[in-house]
Design a protein around this motif. Structure first.
Motif, PDB file in Angstrom:
ATOM      1  N   CYS A 135       5.779  -1.333  -5.011  1.00  0.00           N
ATOM      2  CA  CYS A 135       4.504  -2.052  -5.022  1.00  0.00           C
ATOM      3  C   CYS A 135       4.581  -3.495  -4.557  1.00  0.00           C
ATOM      4  O   CYS A 135       3.567  -4.049  -4.109  1.00  0.00           O
ATOM      5  CB  CYS A 135       3.899  -2.014  -6.426  1.00  0.00           C
ATOM      6  N   LEU A 136       5.737  -4.148  -4.681  1.00  0.00           N
ATOM      7  CA  LEU A 136       5.804  -5.585  -4.441  1.00  0.00           C
ATOM      8  C   LEU A 136       6.398  -5.909  -3.086  1.00  0.00           C
ATOM      9  O   LEU A 136       7.297  -5.207  -2.608  1.00  0.00           O
ATOM     10  CB  LEU A 136       6.665  -6.249  -5.530  1.00  0.00           C
ATOM     11  N   PRO A 137       5.924  -6.988  -2.448  1.00  0.00           N
ATOM     12  CA  PRO A 137       6.620  -7.491  -1.260  1.00  0.00           C
ATOM     13  C   PRO A 137       7.999  -7.993  -1.645  1.00  0.00           C
ATOM     14  O   PRO A 137       8.240  -8.339  -2.820  1.00  0.00           O
ATOM     15  CB  PRO A 137       5.714  -8.635  -0.784  1.00  0.00           C
ATOM     16  N   GLY A 186       3.603   1.862  -2.725  1.00  0.00           N
ATOM     17  CA  GLY A 186       2.875   2.295  -3.900  1.00  0.00           C
ATOM     18  C   GLY A 186       1.368   2.184  -3.728  1.00  0.00           C
ATOM     19  O   GLY A 186       0.860   1.390  -2.929  1.00  0.00           O
ATOM     20  N   SER A 187       0.639   2.985  -4.498  1.00  0.00           N
ATOM     21  CA  SER A 187      -0.822   2.987  -4.453  1.00  0.00           C
ATOM     22  C   SER A 187      -1.381   1.895  -5.363  1.00  0.00           C
ATOM     23  O   SER A 187      -0.650   1.227  -6.093  1.00  0.00           O
ATOM     24  CB  SER A 187      -1.346   4.346  -4.909  1.00  0.00           C
ATOM     25  N   ALA A 188      -2.706   1.744  -5.327  1.00  0.00           N
ATOM     26  CA  ALA A 188      -3.361   0.777  -6.213  1.00  0.00           C
ATOM     27  C   ALA A 188      -3.145   1.161  -7.679  1.00  0.00           C
ATOM     28  O   ALA A 188      -2.969   0.296  -8.544  1.00  0.00           O
ATOM     29  CB  ALA A 188      -4.857   0.696  -5.887  1.00  0.00           C
ATOM     30  N   GLY A 189      -3.160   2.469  -7.960  1.00  0.00           N
ATOM     31  CA  GLY A 189      -2.921   2.930  -9.324  1.00  0.00           C
ATOM     32  C   GLY A 189      -1.517   2.591  -9.792  1.00  0.00           C
ATOM     33  O   GLY A 189      -1.317   2.179 -10.940  1.00  0.00           O
ATOM     34  N   GLU A 190      -0.536   2.755  -8.900  1.00  0.00           N
ATOM     35  CA  GLU A 190       0.840   2.414  -9.259  1.00  0.00           C
ATOM     36  C   GLU A 190       0.984   0.916  -9.524  1.00  0.00           C
ATOM     37  O   GLU A 190       1.699   0.499 -10.443  1.00  0.00           O
ATOM     38  CB  GLU A 190       1.789   2.845  -8.143  1.00  0.00           C
ATOM     39  N   PHE A 191       0.295   0.107  -8.722  1.00  0.00           N
ATOM     40  CA  PHE A 191       0.362  -1.336  -8.944  1.00  0.00           C
ATOM     41  C   PHE A 191      -0.247  -1.695 -10.301  1.00  0.00           C
ATOM     42  O   PHE A 191       0.274  -2.553 -11.016  1.00  0.00           O
ATOM     43  CB  PHE A 191      -0.373  -2.086  -7.832  1.00  0.00           C
ATOM     44  N   ALA A 192      -1.348  -1.018 -10.680  1.00  0.00           N
ATOM     45  CA  ALA A 192      -1.965  -1.278 -11.983  1.00  0.00           C
ATOM     46  C   ALA A 192      -1.000  -0.901 -13.107  1.00  0.00           C
ATOM     47  O   ALA A 192      -0.870  -1.633 -14.106  1.00  0.00           O
ATOM     48  CB  ALA A 192      -3.269  -0.498 -12.112  1.00  0.00           C
ATOM     49  N   VAL A 193      -0.327   0.234 -12.963  1.00  0.00           N
ATOM     50  CA  VAL A 193       0.642   0.660 -13.975  1.00  0.00           C
ATOM     51  C   VAL A 193       1.815  -0.312 -14.032  1.00  0.00           C
ATOM     52  O   VAL A 193       2.313  -0.641 -15.118  1.00  0.00           O
ATOM     53  CB  VAL A 193       1.129   2.090 -13.682  1.00  0.00           C
ATOM     54  N   PHE A 194       2.262  -0.784 -12.873  1.00  0.00           N
ATOM     55  CA  PHE A 194       3.343  -1.773 -12.848  1.00  0.00           C
ATOM     56  C   PHE A 194       2.940  -3.029 -13.625  1.00  0.00           C
ATOM     57  O   PHE A 194       3.736  -3.584 -14.398  1.00  0.00           O
ATOM     58  CB  PHE A 194       3.694  -2.151 -11.410  1.00  0.00           C
TER      59      PHE A 194
END
Length: 820
Positions: A673-675, A633-641
Motif C-alpha cells: 500500500c505504501l510508496p 494494494g486496494s483502497a480497502g487494504e490501505f484502510a485495513v493497514f
C-alpha cells in the motif's frame, strides 16, 4: 429512548376488562371517577393490590397476580372510603387495611363508630369473617406483611409492620388456626404480641424482595442510615449503621415502597427528603438523594456508595436523564448525561414514580408497572451520532458493561471504532474497547476480581461534561453487625473489608511490565537462557495454546503461526506479573485458579485484537491473497493497514502483546500500500517491524526489476544482523552477495578486537590474484578464521574466499570488464 420501558402491568389493560366482566365498569367510565381505580401496593411475590369504587360507591380491594395474569376480589367495604395502605399475607388468609374518611361531612359515628380520623384494620379473608381494629388514631398509618423465603410451606403465623406518621414502626405477630371447612381465623385476636422496630425516624424504605427496612434518624448536622433485616425464623436485627452528610429538618415522615397513596405521597414529596436506597445481590449498596438547591436553575443530587454497583438513573422529566456508572464513578466521563430529545421518556409524564423492585418503575397516577432496561439500539445510535468524547466514552462503556458479551453488539462497536479512529481526541477507542471488554469477560469468574483488573485506559479526565458539575467526597465506612449471615450482607462486608485494607492503587497497571520488557529486550543473547526467561517463555506457550481453539472463520485473517521473540516475551511477562498481582490479593482463590484466570485474560486479549481484525477484514472484503506482492494494494487494504497501525499504537500505549503474525501481516500490507519512501520511514520509526516470514517471501517472490531491487536492497540494509543472516541467502543477486561480503568483513574485524595477526602467506585460491591490498585483506581474514572466529556459522560458503571473489566481481563490474 435510551431507557426502554416495557409495561408488565397496566390497570387499564389488565384490570378494567375484568371489572367490566364483573359488572363494575360503570364507575370507571366517567372522568370524575378516573382516580377511583388505583394501585395501593406491590407484594414480594408479584401480587399487585388495587382498589376501586363500585356503582354504589362501595370500596373494593382486588389483587392481580403477575405470574398467572389473573385477578381476584379480596374484600368490599360498603362505604365510600379512601384506602391509604393495604397488604395481604403470603397465604392470602389475612388482609391489613389502613384508610381515612372519604368525605368530610360524614360523622365519625357513621363510620364503624370510630372517633378517629384514621383506622387500621386486620381482616380474615379465608373466608371473609372477623374484622379487628389495630389502630384508631388521628395520624396516618401504613401496613406491610412480612413474607417468608420462597418455596416455604404455609405458615400458621404472620408478621405485620405498622408504620406510623408519628415516626415509629412496630411489628405485630399474628397466629392463625384452621377451623371446620378450612376456615382460617386469628388466634387470640385481643392479645396480639407487638415489638418496637424503630422510632424517631424521618425517612423509611421497605425492600420487599430482601425483607429489609432502611430508615434514617436525624442527628444534628448529619443523619444516620440504619437497616433492619427480617429473617424467616421470626427474628429481626439491626445490621447496618452509616453516617451520611445529609441535614434533615423535615417534620413530616417520608416513606418509600410502603404502599402508594397518590394524593398524600404527592403532598409529602414536595416537603420531604427525596431519597432511595438501591442494593444488588453482588453486595453493592448506594444511597441516592436529591437535595434542595438555592439556585433556581440547578438541581443537586448525591450518590453515596457504601459499595459500587452498576447503573443508577436520575431523571427529571423534560430536562435531563443522567445514567450514572456507579461501578466506576471515579471518572465523570463514564456516566452518560443526556438532555433534550435524547433524555425524553414518553411513557413517564406523571409524578410521583416509584421503584419497588430492581429495574422496575411504578407510575402511581397512571397505574402502570414497567420493567426498565437500557436500549442497545438507542445506545449504539447515541455512540454513532455523538460529537462529544465524554458521551462516546460513556456510551461505549455502558454498551460493554451492561450488555456483557454480545457478539452482534460487539461487531457494531468494532465497526464504529474503525470509522471513528480520528474523531476521538480524549481517549483511544481501541484501548478502551479492549480493556473494558476484558474487564467484563473476566470479572464474573471470581469475587473481587473487579477490584484488581483495569477497566479503563485513562488515568484521569481533564475534560468537562456539559451541564454537569461533580464533586467527590470520601465518606466514613458503615458499621456492620451480623453473625453467620450469608448472601448480601456477607458480600457487602467482604467488599467493605477490601476497601478498608486496599492498597492505594489496587487495579493492575502496566508500568512495571513495560520497564521489565524493555530491560529484557535489551539484554544480550547469553542472558536469555536463564531459568527466569525459560519460565517466561513457558507462560507464553501456554497462552498460545489457548489460541488453537480459534474457529475456522477466525482464519479469515491470514495470521501466521510464527515465533515472535518480542511478543512472546511480552506475553510471558504479562502472565507472570498479573499472576503476582492477583496472588497478593486473592490468596483464598488458590494458585491453580489464578493461573487459569491469568492465562484466560491474556488469551482473551489476543482474541479481542484478532476479533477487531476479523471484523475489519470482513467489512473490506479482503482475503488471504493480500499477502502477495505482485500488485499494489486496494483502497480497502490501505484502510485495513491504517486500522492495524492504530491497533499497534494502542497496544504499545498499554504495553499489550499482539497476536502471532500481526507484524508480518502489517508489513505485508505496508509493502503493498505504501510508496517506498513512506514504507522505509515507517520501518525506521518502528511502526513497521521486519519479520523473517515477510522478508523471506518478499526476497523470494519479487523479481529483480530496477524498482524491486531498490526495495529489496532498502529492506536488506535495515535487517538486524541475526535476522539478516537467516534471510539474505534467499536473494540471489550480486548486490546482496556484495552486501553479505561487506557485513562478513565488518563482523570479522569487530570480533578481532585487539588481536594481532601473524600475517602468514595464505592458501592460494583457484583464481590467482596479484592485487596486493586484496591479498592483504584476504590474509587477515583467513588468519582470523583460523583463530576460530566465524560470524556466519550457519552459512559455510561465506568465508574469506567468498569475500575475495565478491571483491573481484564488484571491481570488474565497476570497471566494465568481464569476470571469468
Amino acid at each position: 429512548m435510551l431507557l426502554r420501558l416495557v409495561p408488565e402491568f397496566e390497570l387499564r389493560r389488565d384490570v378494567v376488562p375484568w371489572l367490566a366482566a364483573q359488572g363494575w365498569a360503570a364507575a370507571l367510565d366517567t372522568s370524575e371517577n378516573s382516580s377511583a381505580l388505583y394501585i395501593v401496593n406491590v407484594e414480594r411475590n408479584g401480587k399487585i393490590i388495587y382498589t376501586w369504587k363500585g356503582s354504589q360507591r362501595n370500596t373494593h380491594i382486588g389483587l392481580y397476580d403477575l405470574q398467572s395474569k389473573q385477578n381476584e376480589h379480596l374484600y368490599t367495604f360498603e362505604k365510600d372510603l379512601h384506602i391509604i395502605s393495604c397488604s395481604v399475607n403470603n397465604e392470602r388468609t389475612l388482609l391489613a387495611v389502613s384508610f381515612r374518611h372519604y368525605t368530610e361531612d360524614e360523622t365519625a359515628s357513621q363510620l364503624l363508630q370510630s372517633v378517629s380520623k384514621y383506622l387500621t384494620l386486620l381482616i380474615e379473608i379465608h373466608p371473609i369473617n372477623n374484622v379487628r381494629v389495630l389502630k384508631a388514631v388521628d395520624s396516618c398509618v401504613r401496613v406491610q406483611f412480612l413474607y417468608p423465603v420462597e418455596d416455604r410451606n404455609a405458615s400458621t403465623e404472620s408478621r405485620l409492620l405498622l408504620v406510623s406518621e408519628d415516626k415509629y414502626i412496630e411489628q405485630f405477630d399474628i397466629r392463625v388456626v384452621a377451623e371446620e371447612e378450612h376456615k382460617v381465623v386469628i388466634q387470640k385476636p385481643g392479645q396480639l404480641p407487638r415489638a418496637k422496630v424503630a422510632d424517631d425516624l424521618v425517612w423509611a424504605q421497605w425492600d420487599m424482595m430482601e425483607q429489609r427496612l432502611f430508615y434514617i434518624v436525624p442527628k444534628e448536622s448529619k443523619s444516620t442510615l440504619r437497616c433492619v433485616q427480617f429473617y424467616p425464623d421470626e427474628n429481626f436485627n439491626s445490621i447496618l449503621e452509616s453516617h451520611l452528610d445529609i441535614s434533615v429538618n423535615d417534620t413530616q415522615l417520608k416513606l418509600v415502597n410502603f404502599g402508594y397513596d397518590y394524593c398524600q405521597d404527592q403532598d409529602v414529596a414536595s416537603k420531604s427528603l427525596n431519597l432511595q436506597v438501591f442494593t444488588s445481590k453482588a453486595g453493592g449498596l448506594c444511597v441516592c438523594c436529591s437535595l434542595a438547591c438555592d439556585t433556581p436553575d440547578e438541581i443537586m443530587y448525591s450518590i453515596y456508595f457504601l459499595h459500587k454497583d452498576y447503573y443508577v438513573a436520575a431523571y427529571l422529566p423534560g430536562q435531563f436523564l443522567h445514567l450514572l456508572n456507579i461501578q466506576h464513578p471515579d471518572l465523570l466521563c463514564h456516566s452518560l448525561f443526556l438532555t433534550g430529545e435524547d433524555a425524553r421518556i414518553d411513557t413517564l409524564q406523571n409524578y410521583p414514580i416509584r421503584s419497588p423492585l430492581v429495574s422496575t418503575i411504578l407510575d402511581c397516577e397512571a397505574g402502570s408497572l414497567y420493567a426498565v432496561s437500557i436500549s442497545d439500539s438507542t445506545l449504539l445510535q447515541l455512540l454513532q451520532k455523538s460529537k462529544q468524547d465524554s458521551e462516546r466514552l460513556a456510551a461505549l462503556h455502558c454498551a460493554l458493561l451492561y450488555f456483557q458479551h454480545t457478539e452482534d453488539l460487539e461487531m457494531q462497536i468494532i465497526r464504529w471504532i474503525s470509522e471513528n479512529l480520528s474523531t476521538c481526541h480524549s481517549f483511544d477507542p481501541i484501548q478502551e474497547f479492549i480493556v473494558a471488554s476484558l474487564y467484563c469477560r473476566m470479572c464474573p469468574e471470581t469475587q473481587n476480581l473487579d477490584k484488581l483488573l483495569p477497566y479503563t485506559s485513562l488515568l484521569d479526565w481533564i475534560g468537562v461534561v456539559p451541564g454537569v458539575i461533580c464533586a467527590t467526597d470520601i465518606i466514613s465506612l458503615p458499621v456492620l453487625e451480623f453473625q453467620n449471615s450469608k448472601g448480601f450482607w456477607e458480600k457487602l462486608n467482604s467488599n467493605l473489608e477490601s476497601v478498608k485494607y486496599a492498597e492505594p492503587q489496587l487495579h493492575y497497571h502496566n508500568n512495571v511490565l513495560r520497564r521489565e520488557w524493555r530491560n529484557l529486550s535489551e539484554e544480550r543473547e547469553e542472558r536469555r537462557t536463564t531459568a527466569y526467561l525459560r519460565n517466561i517463555f513457558e507462560n507464553a506457550k501456554k497462552v498460545l495454546s489457548h489460541l488453537d481453539t480459534w474457529d475456522s472463520e477466525a482464519r479469515l485473517v491470514p495470521l501466521f503461526e510464527e515465533e515472535d521473540y518480542q511478543q512472546q516475551l511480552l506475553m510471558g511477562l504479562m502472565v507472570a506479573q498479573l499472576k503476582d498481582h492477583l496472588m497478593r490479593h486473592l490468596q483464598y482463590v488458590g494458585k491453580k485458579k489464578i493461573d487459569q484466570i491469568v492465562l484466560d485474560y491474556v488469551a482473551n486479549l489476543l482474541s479481542l485484537i484478532h476479533r477487531i481484525m476479523k471484523e475489519v477484514w470482513r467489512r473490506y472484503q479482503l482475503h488471504s491473497c493480500v499477502f502477495c506482492f505482485d500488485e499494489r494494494g486496494s483502497a480497502g487494504e490501505f484502510a485495513v493497514f491504517h486500522i492495524m497501525s492504530r491497533i499497534l499504537e494502542a497496544a504499545n500505549g498499554m504495553c499489550m502483546p499482539l497476536p502471532p503474525g500481526f507484524h508480518t501481516l502489517h508489513l505485508g500490507l505496508g509493502v503493498r500500500c505504501l510508496p517506498l519512501h513512506t514504507l522505509l520511514h515507517y520501518i525506521d520509526i518502528g511502526v513497521l517491524q521486519l519479520t523473517e516470514t515477510c522478508v523471506r517471501k518478499l526476497l523470494k517472490d519479487l523479481d529483480d526489476t530496477e524498482q524491486n531491487e531498490k526495495l529489496k536492497l532498502s529492506i536488506v540494509m535495515r535487517l538486524p544482523e541475526a535476522l539478516g543472516q537467516k534471510v539474505r541467502q534467499f536473494w540471489n543477486h550480486p548486490i546482496n552477495a556484495n552486501l553479505i561480503a561487506r557485513k562478513y568483513v565488518k563482523l570479522l574485524l569487530e570480533n578481532l578486537g585487539n588481536r594481532q595477526c601473524s600475517r602468514s602467506i595464505p592458501e592460494r585460491f583457484s583464481v590467482p590474484v596479484e592485487f596486493l591490498p586484496l591479498n592483504y585483506l584476504t590474509s587477515m581474514l583467513t588468519e582470523i578464521e583460523n583463530q576460530g572466529v566465524h560470524p556466519y556459522e550457519k552459512q559455510d560458503h561465506v568465508n574469506a574466499r567468498f569475500v575475495e571473489e565478491m571483491a573481484l566481481k564488484h571491481t570488474m563490474t565497476f570497471l566494465g570488464l568481464k569476470y571469468s
